[in-house]
Design a protein around this motif. Structure first.
Motif, PDB file in Angstrom:
ATOM      1  N   LEU A  86      11.975  -4.196 -14.389  1.00 26.45           N
ATOM      2  CA  LEU A  86      11.198  -4.895 -15.532  1.00 26.45           C
ATOM      3  C   LEU A  86      11.937  -4.884 -16.751  1.00 26.45           C
ATOM      4  O   LEU A  86      12.350  -3.906 -16.475  1.00 26.45           O
ATOM      5  CB  LEU A  86       9.583  -4.779 -16.158  1.00 26.45           C
ATOM      6  CG  LEU A  86       9.083  -5.301 -17.752  1.00 26.45           C
ATOM      7  CD1 LEU A  86       9.278  -7.594 -16.823  1.00 26.45           C
ATOM      8  CD2 LEU A  86       8.321  -5.135 -17.752  1.00 26.45           C
ATOM      9  N   ASP A  87      12.903  -5.484 -17.261  1.00 23.15           N
ATOM     10  CA  ASP A  87      13.535  -5.980 -18.808  1.00 23.15           C
ATOM     11  C   ASP A  87      12.768  -6.643 -18.999  1.00 23.15           C
ATOM     12  O   ASP A  87      12.165  -7.957 -19.334  1.00 23.15           O
ATOM     13  CB  ASP A  87      15.139  -6.727 -18.643  1.00 23.15           C
ATOM     14  CG  ASP A  87      15.664  -7.360 -19.588  1.00 23.15           C
ATOM     15  OD1 ASP A  87      15.412  -6.110 -20.253  1.00 23.15           O
ATOM     16  OD2 ASP A  87      16.643  -8.110 -19.046  1.00 23.15           O
ATOM     17  N   ASN A 107       2.086   1.521 -12.934  1.00 19.11           N
ATOM     18  CA  ASN A 107       3.126   1.952 -11.618  1.00 19.11           C
ATOM     19  C   ASN A 107       3.993   0.235 -11.216  1.00 19.11           C
ATOM     20  O   ASN A 107       3.667   0.653  -9.736  1.00 19.11           O
ATOM     21  CB  ASN A 107       2.906   2.529 -10.404  1.00 19.11           C
ATOM     22  CG  ASN A 107       2.158   4.090 -11.708  1.00 19.11           C
ATOM     23  OD1 ASN A 107       2.923   4.314 -12.008  1.00 19.11           O
ATOM     24  ND2 ASN A 107       1.108   4.434 -10.551  1.00 19.11           N
ATOM     25  N   SER A 108       3.535  -0.655 -12.064  1.00 17.40           N
ATOM     26  CA  SER A 108       4.069  -2.191 -11.500  1.00 17.40           C
ATOM     27  C   SER A 108       5.613  -2.532 -10.957  1.00 17.40           C
ATOM     28  O   SER A 108       6.031  -3.358  -9.941  1.00 17.40           O
ATOM     29  CB  SER A 108       4.085  -3.280 -12.299  1.00 17.40           C
ATOM     30  OG  SER A 108       2.775  -3.371 -11.620  1.00 17.40           O
ATOM     31  N   VAL A 126       3.832   1.248 -17.035  1.00 13.41           N
ATOM     32  CA  VAL A 126       4.046   0.034 -15.791  1.00 13.41           C
ATOM     33  C   VAL A 126       5.111   1.062 -14.978  1.00 13.41           C
ATOM     34  O   VAL A 126       4.919   0.155 -13.958  1.00 13.41           O
ATOM     35  CB  VAL A 126       4.149  -1.068 -16.279  1.00 13.41           C
ATOM     36  CG1 VAL A 126       2.632  -1.496 -17.681  1.00 13.41           C
ATOM     37  CG2 VAL A 126       5.991  -1.075 -17.289  1.00 13.41           C
ATOM     38  N   SER A 127       6.031   1.608 -14.689  1.00 15.32           N
ATOM     39  CA  SER A 127       6.727   1.940 -14.239  1.00 15.32           C
ATOM     40  C   SER A 127       6.175   2.989 -13.304  1.00 15.32           C
ATOM     41  O   SER A 127       5.418   4.342 -13.701  1.00 15.32           O
ATOM     42  CB  SER A 127       8.128   2.744 -15.367  1.00 15.32           C
ATOM     43  OG  SER A 127       8.876   3.824 -14.500  1.00 15.32           O
ATOM     44  N   VAL A 184       6.391   2.493 -25.620  1.00 14.96           N
ATOM     45  CA  VAL A 184       7.337   3.536 -24.800  1.00 14.96           C
ATOM     46  C   VAL A 184       6.110   4.093 -23.836  1.00 14.96           C
ATOM     47  O   VAL A 184       6.328   3.832 -22.651  1.00 14.96           O
ATOM     48  CB  VAL A 184       7.811   4.614 -25.500  1.00 14.96           C
ATOM     49  CG1 VAL A 184       8.564   5.761 -24.512  1.00 14.96           C
ATOM     50  CG2 VAL A 184       9.168   3.842 -26.312  1.00 14.96           C
ATOM     51  N   LYS A 185       4.846   4.394 -24.585  1.00 18.80           N
ATOM     52  CA  LYS A 185       3.715   4.268 -23.409  1.00 18.80           C
ATOM     53  C   LYS A 185       3.609   3.229 -22.649  1.00 18.80           C
ATOM     54  O   LYS A 185       3.151   4.099 -21.339  1.00 18.80           O
ATOM     55  CB  LYS A 185       2.637   5.610 -24.839  1.00 18.80           C
ATOM     56  CG  LYS A 185       2.890   6.648 -24.193  1.00 18.80           C
ATOM     57  CD  LYS A 185       1.601   7.646 -25.986  1.00 18.80           C
ATOM     58  CE  LYS A 185       1.606   9.211 -26.095  1.00 18.80           C
ATOM     59  NZ  LYS A 185       0.542   9.123 -26.782  1.00 18.80           N
TER      60      LYS A 185
END
Length: 249
Positions: A36-37, A139-140, A172-173, A166-167
């Motif tokens: 993701l950007d 966690n996408s 999503v990471s 940031v959280k």
């Protein structure tokens, strides 16, 4: 105009080659990553990565509007920024670009690549979103990149916005978040929020400031890496775009 610009977040973008250097990206390592950007603006990274067969989508507050409207916004912001650069010559560190003219030519090519891809891939690759919230499930993505928003605009985006944004990117990471640059917009000094953010995240995540090879602004030669300390830290596994669920759609 001058007073308004002090509160503005510019709709600009960077090119594919800039991203590789800003974020220390090695293309072979990204073959099975979903990326993701975040707050991508008019950057061409998503367009060029997808053309090369990589799995990348972009998010920005202005996505969802017509390409023509965004082109007008980007063109106005770019011209304003070029005028401002006349007063920032002492802060430029020509490394990636040969000179001012080279920068302008490169930026225009990058914008054109973005807009052409946006016109045909708007719904598939460009998601309208507004930090500090992102419309994706936990966690996408394996990797989230954020360029030229956080820290840069610390004179108009407060610390709580930085921390919550940031959280949200960490949420999503599944593996890592990278943020560039760490310097403030109106100086070549590191943002006052960097150390505070590292302190507040360190109990739960591995944080590290790393040098990068990208050179344009004086002092802007570092990125922040934030890694989840639990879960699989091995190479990315391939995730198709179809597996990403966008809330409300």
């Amino acid at each position: 105009m001058q007073n308004a610009s002090k509160e503005k977040i510019w709709f600009l973008g960077r090119g594919f080659e800039e991203y590789l250097l800003m974020f220390k990206l090695n293309l072979p390592d990204l073959a099975h990553c979903h990326i993701l950007d975040c707050n991508a603006g008019a950057s061409s990274f998503t367009a060029e990565m997808n053309h090369k067969g990589y799995d990348v989508i972009a998010a920005d507050i202005l996505y969802g509007q017509s390409a023509e409207k965004m082109e007008n916004i980007s063109e106005n912001d770019f011209l304003t920024l070029m005028n401002a650069h006349k007063d920032l010559k002492n802060e430029e560190d020509w490394g990636f670009f040969e000179n001012h003219d080279h920068m302008i030519q490169y930026r225009i090519k990058s914008y054109n690549k973005f807009f052409e891809h946006y016109k045909t891939g708007k719904d598939a690759f460009y998601i309208e979103s507004k930090l500090p919230k992102l419309p994706f499930r936990n966690n996408s993505f394996h990797l989230v990149l954020s360029s030229h928003l956080l820290f840069l605009y610390d004179d108009r985006l407060d610390y709580n916005f930085h921390l919550q944004s940031v959280k949200e990117m960490i949420r999503v990471s599944s593996q890592e978040v990278r943020i560039y640059p760490l310097v403030r917009l109106r100086s070549n000094r590191k943002s006052k929020f960097v150390d505070s953010l590292i302190r507040d995240l360190s109990p739960n995540y591995h944080t590290e400031i790393q040098k990068v090879d990208y050179r344009f602004r004086e002092g802007a030669d570092e990125m922040l890496r934030i890694q989840k300390t639990s879960g699989d830290q091995s190479r990315c596994g391939l995730i198709s775009t179809d597996m990403i669920k966008i809330e409300g759609k």
